[in-house]
Design an enzyme around this catalytic site. Structure first.
Site, PDB file in Angstrom:
ATOM      1  N   SER A   1     -11.669 -20.122   8.998  1.00 61.83           N
ATOM      2  CA  SER A   1     -12.688 -19.087   8.794  1.00 61.83           C
ATOM      3  C   SER A   1     -14.029 -19.782   8.823  1.00 61.83           C
ATOM      4  O   SER A   1     -14.129 -20.999   8.613  1.00 61.83           O
ATOM      5  CB  SER A   1     -12.476 -18.420   7.429  1.00 61.83           C
ATOM      6  OG  SER A   1     -13.591 -17.639   7.052  1.00 61.83           O
TER       7      SER A   1
ATOM      8  N   TYR B   1     -11.130 -18.876  -1.817  1.00 62.34           N
ATOM      9  CA  TYR B   1     -10.958 -18.739  -0.374  1.00 62.34           C
ATOM     10  C   TYR B   1     -11.770 -19.806   0.353  1.00 62.34           C
ATOM     11  O   TYR B   1     -11.271 -20.475   1.263  1.00 62.34           O
ATOM     12  CB  TYR B   1     -11.401 -17.339   0.049  1.00 62.34           C
ATOM     13  CG  TYR B   1     -11.185 -17.009   1.515  1.00 62.34           C
ATOM     14  CD1 TYR B   1      -9.911 -16.745   1.994  1.00 62.34           C
ATOM     15  CD2 TYR B   1     -12.259 -16.942   2.395  1.00 62.34           C
ATOM     16  CE1 TYR B   1      -9.713 -16.421   3.331  1.00 62.34           C
ATOM     17  CE2 TYR B   1     -12.068 -16.622   3.736  1.00 62.34           C
ATOM     18  CZ  TYR B   1     -10.788 -16.365   4.192  1.00 62.34           C
ATOM     19  OH  TYR B   1     -10.592 -16.056   5.525  1.00 62.34           O
TER      20      TYR B   1
END
Length: 254
Positions: free
Chosen positions: A138, A151
């Site tokens: 990501s 995350y």
């Protein structure tokens, strides 16, 4: 045993979103694709759209599940040539409200899930004329975002794993790379947009701007754009590309 011309590709988290787009793109390139995930129904529906494709229920946070799923997939479609680690999860909350359980869960699926899958598939990957590990990280693996600290930390760790393992395997036929999408048009983002609109009274366009504002192109990334990058990294032509974290974000990160 069924294999297509390009060999066998495994996509975790392959039943929906980016994973499904990747599975379809790889199938279109001639791979026999196995989609894996925790929930049978979306996997079964996804596999039905893939020529020569199949599915295996797999929990990447469980060693035994990973071993059994890989054995089943390879028995059906041959040794793994491409492994796409796409399974992941995110929790949104301020750091002070995130317990250690949420931290452990994020690391277990976003980082150690890839570790388990790579460890299980590596003997097959190394035996191939070319082997490919492609980790779906990501932009959160390249830059910080507030309120998603587990995350961000787990995706940074996944990028670090990618780079380290690429060096370890550089003398083999296996390359290890990461793809780092920005905000992508998936069901998760669409639901988030609806939630923001409902809570704030904004219209859909204004709610979507919460996400598109991060992209210099002023839009969401499409899943097919991520899939296209994965297909290139899976190809024979990308053999000299190793240890990169490719940002698919319209310029949000370099």
């Amino acid at each position: 045993m069924t294999t297509l011309d390009q060999g066998h590709a495994i996509v975790t988290g392959g039943g929906t979103g980016i994973g499904l787009a990747v599975a379809r793109a790889l199938a279109a390139k001639g791979y026999a694709v196995t989609v894996m995930g925790r929930t049978r129904a979306p996997l079964e529906a996804a596999a039905a759209t893939l020529p020569g494709g199949g599915f295996v229920v797999c929990d990447v946070t469980n060693d035994a599940s990973v071993a059994a799923a890989l054995a089943e997939a390879e028995a059906a479609r041959g040794p793994t040539r491409v492994l796409v680690n796409n399974a992941g999860a995110v929790t949104t909350a301020p750091f002070e409200k995130i317990g250690l359980g949420a931290w452990s869960a994020a690391l277990d699926i976003n980082l150690l899930g890839a570790v388990r899958m790579i460890g299980a598939a590596l003997p097959s990957l190394k035996a191939q004329p070319r082997g490919r590990v492609i980790n779906i990280a990501s932009t959160a693996g390249l830059k910080p975002y507030a309120y998603v600290s587990p995350y961000v930390a787990s995706k940074h760790a996944l990028v670090g794993l990618t780079r380290a393992l690429a060096l370890e395997l550089a003398k083999t036929a296996v390359t290890v790379n990461a793809v780092c999408p920005g905000y992508t048009r998936t069901a998760i983002i669409e639901t988030a947009i609806e939630t923001i609109a409902a809570r704030t009274g904004r219209d859909a366009e204004a709610a979507e701007a919460v996400f598109t504002g991060a992209n210099p192109q002023g839009r969401l990334v499409e899943p097919e754009e991520v899939a296209s990058a994965v297909c290139w990294l899976a190809s024979a032509e990308s053999g000299a590309v190793n240890g990169i974290a490719l940002s698919i974000s319209g310029g949000e990160t370099g």
